[in-house]
Design a protein around this motif. Structure first.
Motif, mmCIF file in Angstrom:
data_model
loop_
_atom_site.group_PDB
_atom_site.id
_atom_site.type_symbol
_atom_site.label_atom_id
_atom_site.label_comp_id
_atom_site.label_asym_id
_atom_site.label_seq_id
_atom_site.Cartn_x
_atom_site.Cartn_y
_atom_site.Cartn_z
ATOM 1 N N THR A 179 0.863 -1.184 0.000
ATOM 2 C CA THR A 179 0.000 0.000 0.000
ATOM 3 C C THR A 179 0.897 1.230 0.000
ATOM 4 O O THR A 179 1.932 1.247 0.672
ATOM 5 C CB THR A 179 -0.929 0.034 1.229
ATOM 6 O OG1 THR A 179 -1.872 -1.020 1.122
ATOM 7 C CG2 THR A 179 -1.694 1.354 1.313
ATOM 8 N N LEU A 180 0.500 2.238 -0.762
ATOM 9 C CA LEU A 180 1.241 3.498 -0.815
ATOM 10 C C LEU A 180 0.454 4.595 -0.126
ATOM 11 O O LEU A 180 -0.767 4.696 -0.281
ATOM 12 C CB LEU A 180 1.499 3.912 -2.266
ATOM 13 C CG LEU A 180 2.476 3.061 -3.086
ATOM 14 C CD1 LEU A 180 2.545 3.597 -4.506
ATOM 15 C CD2 LEU A 180 3.836 3.043 -2.452
ATOM 16 N N SER A 181 1.158 5.410 0.640
ATOM 17 C CA SER A 181 0.605 6.671 1.120
ATOM 18 C C SER A 181 1.530 7.776 0.620
ATOM 19 O O SER A 181 2.476 7.509 -0.119
ATOM 20 C CB SER A 181 0.504 6.686 2.646
ATOM 21 O OG SER A 181 1.789 6.622 3.230
ATOM 22 N N GLU A 182 1.304 8.989 1.035
ATOM 23 C CA GLU A 182 2.083 10.092 0.475
ATOM 24 C C GLU A 182 3.570 9.947 0.750
ATOM 25 O O GLU A 182 4.391 10.257 -0.110
ATOM 26 C CB GLU A 182 1.574 11.418 1.044
ATOM 27 C CG GLU A 182 2.241 12.635 0.423
ATOM 28 C CD GLU A 182 1.599 13.925 0.890
ATOM 29 O OE1 GLU A 182 2.111 14.998 0.525
ATOM 30 O OE2 GLU A 182 0.594 13.864 1.610
ATOM 31 N N ALA A 183 3.946 9.476 1.941
ATOM 32 C CA ALA A 183 5.363 9.421 2.307
ATOM 33 C C ALA A 183 5.781 8.056 2.826
ATOM 34 O O ALA A 183 6.869 7.925 3.379
ATOM 35 C CB ALA A 183 5.674 10.490 3.354
ATOM 36 N N GLU A 184 4.951 7.030 2.634
ATOM 37 C CA GLU A 184 5.244 5.737 3.245
ATOM 38 C C GLU A 184 4.721 4.606 2.383
ATOM 39 O O GLU A 184 3.698 4.736 1.696
ATOM 40 C CB GLU A 184 4.598 5.686 4.638
ATOM 41 C CG GLU A 184 4.931 4.460 5.450
ATOM 42 C CD GLU A 184 4.312 4.565 6.847
ATOM 43 O OE1 GLU A 184 4.551 5.595 7.525
ATOM 44 O OE2 GLU A 184 3.566 3.652 7.236
ATOM 45 N N ILE A 185 5.433 3.496 2.427
ATOM 46 C CA ILE A 185 5.005 2.302 1.715
ATOM 47 C C ILE A 185 4.924 1.139 2.703
ATOM 48 O O ILE A 185 5.740 1.035 3.633
ATOM 49 C CB ILE A 185 5.971 1.956 0.551
ATOM 50 C CG1 ILE A 185 5.413 0.791 -0.271
ATOM 51 C CG2 ILE A 185 7.369 1.638 1.056
ATOM 52 C CD1 ILE A 185 6.183 0.561 -1.568
#
Length: 522
Positions: free
Chosen positions: A417-423
């Motif tokens: 899963t990807l978020s703005e600053a983290e995987i």
């Protein structure tokens, strides 16, 4: 410059204890084996004692020649057997001041102090508790004073007179996690204390095997051959319980009164029965976090939470009191309820979002998880059956079946899963599932791999590397869609916070061939 000081004389006792622990087993083994070794065991026993004496003599001379002092922004230790060397750390770079107390330290009211910085650390063994506390407070005071001076602040510096060796402060430090004896027993049931006990049992047999008469082994074989199946089953249960008891005792000794405290931006782990340890971790220096959950933990609703840090020095150093493994992993919450983990994570590592991963492996990829290991097991079992043992194919068939089950499980649970600053990476293991959370600014490099066969099927692999221990950890998503590889790669290169991941212009995206040869910046 402060006056030079020497270590407490109790250092000679603690050093003798440490050396004795290292030498006692060879001495006992050679002493009891002298009759079997035709007298040569006595020579080895005397040799071991002589070596112990010489090594301890060197320790005594090293103690006499060891001094420490504070000079400006430096804490210096001078030590050496024949040639004295100075080792120093910058006070403003001190991350934590931890302590460790084994049985001897506690008996003499002394402690071992470890001063850690990002690059290296200094260990002082041993100091009286009064002197250790005074030194820790003095270093904390000087660090804050120097930092305020460097910032050229016009405000009055808020100097904290700490009450402990670490960064804990009354009214600020809060305990976020504890383990009771019941929790430790639960952890052993779910985490394999029986295996640990079995290792200790086998190790004891290897060490003292020469001391056990051969007639006892003969009697054991006779007993097994003449005993009913029910009796053997009861005996096996008894051995199982004994091993569980051994593992539980060892775990209780190590994790007694385990707790995790939070003080501003620092975490402190304290635990131990015979040897009490304290370890401080700067939250800003945590490189990655992950959860590990085996099948038993999942059924019971528990999981394990760990953090990854970079090592201060070579963690193989016997004087290091850190709980980090050689790979830099610190098990922060050994056993925590899955429902409570989200709240604890927000308190412990607020900079991590920790979104759950979504399975992404397409159906056409599941066979790729099993085809290579399955071919190896079939070929190896057939070869051994033909050359050495006719029934080796049975083992091969069992392992092939397990390989198929593991491959299917990997196909069903591998995801991200990807978020703005983290995987988030979700990576199934044989008996557990590992969920890794990585921030983009802590990723050292990201590589997309694609063989000709994977390219034909529009599949690829994504390999991510981040700092851990004294090197790096590598995590890999295997056999995912080519589009997912591009999505992750573009996310890593993106610096615009407003970009919508996975919806960019495909024509502007780098080709999969370009990504396959990329080693992105450190």
């Amino acid at each position: 410059m402060y006056n030079e000081k020497k270590l407490h004389p109790i250092t000679l006792v603690t050093t003798a204890y440490s050396r004795l622990v290292s030498f006692i087993w060879p001495i006992i083994f050679f002493a009891f084996s002298s009759s079997r070794l035709d007298g040569f065991g006595l020579i080895l026993t005397v040799l071991s004692i002589t070596i112990f004496g010489l090594v301890y003599l060197a320790d005594v001379l090293r103690f006499v020649r060891t001094t420490y002092w504070i000079e400006g922004n430096r804490f210096v230790v001078k030590s050496g057997l024949f040639v004295q060397n100075e080792k120093d750390v910058q006070i403003t770079r001190i991350q934590s001041i931890d302590y460790s107390e084994d049985i001897v330290h506690r008996f003499f009211n002394a402690t071992k102090l470890e001063i850690k910085t990002p690059g290296k650390g200094i260990v002082l063994d041993a100091l009286s508790k009064e002197n250790a506390l005074q030194l820790a407070n003095q270093l904390h005071f000087l660090k804050e004073t120097f930092l305020v001076s460097e910032r050229k602040s016009t405000t009055e510096p808020q100097i904290d007179r700490h009450s402990g060796f670490s960064l804990q402060k009354a009214g600020v430090t809060r305990t976020v996690y504890t383990m009771s004896l019941v929790d430790i027993l639960k952890m052993n049931v779910m985490g394999g204390s029986v295996i640990k006990g079995f290792i200790v049992f086998v190790g004891a047999i290897n060490i003292f095997g020469e001391l056990i008469p051969d007639a006892l082994f003969d009697q054991a074989r006779t007993f097994v051959s003449q005993t009913a199946i029910v009796s053997i089953l009861l005996l096996s249960i008894g051995v199982f319980l004994l091993l569980f008891f051994i593992g539980s005792v060892l775990s209780i000794i190590k994790n007694f009164e385990y707790k995790v405290d939070v003080t501003n931006n620092y975490l402190t782990i304290e635990k131990g029965l015979l040897e009490v340890k304290s370890q401080t971790i700067a939250v800003a220096n945590i490189q990655s976090v992950w959860e590990k959950q085996n099948w038993v933990q999942k059924l019971a609703g528990y999981t394990t939470f760990s953090v990854g840090i970079t090592s201060d020095e070579n963690v193989a150093d016997k004087k290091d009191t850190s709980e980090a493994t050689e790979k830099g992993e610190i098990i922060l919450l050994p056993l925590v309820k899955t429902k409570q983990l989200a709240v604890l994570r927000a308190e412990i590592v607020p900079q991590f979002i920790c979104q759950p991963a979504q399975p992404v492996v397409p159906l056409r990829s599941w066979r790729r998880f099993i085809q290579v290991p399955l071919l190896i097991w079939i070929s190896l079992s057939l070869l051994v059956s033909y050359i050495l043992w006719p029934f080796a194919w049975i083992i091969g068939a069992v392992m092939s079946l397990l390989t198929i089950l593991y491959g299917y499980r990997s196909y069903k649970r591998t995801g991200y899963t990807l978020s703005e600053a983290e995987i988030t990476f979700q990576l199934p293991k044989f008996i557990s599932t590992e969920t890794v959370y990585l921030r983009r600014d802590r990723i050292l490099n990201l590589t997309v791999k694609q063989t000709p066969f994977l390219k034909k099927s529009h599949l690829g692999k994504v390999e991510v590397s981040s700092a851990l221990g004294d090197s790096a950890q590598v995590k890999q998503l295997s056999f995912i869609e080519e589009a997912d590889c591009e999505r992750i790669f573009n996310w890593f290169l993106t610096t615009e916070r407003s970009k919508e991941y996975g919806t960019g212009n495909k024509d502007s995206s780098p080709s999969i061939e370009a990504m396959a040869h990329s080693r992105v910046h450190e």
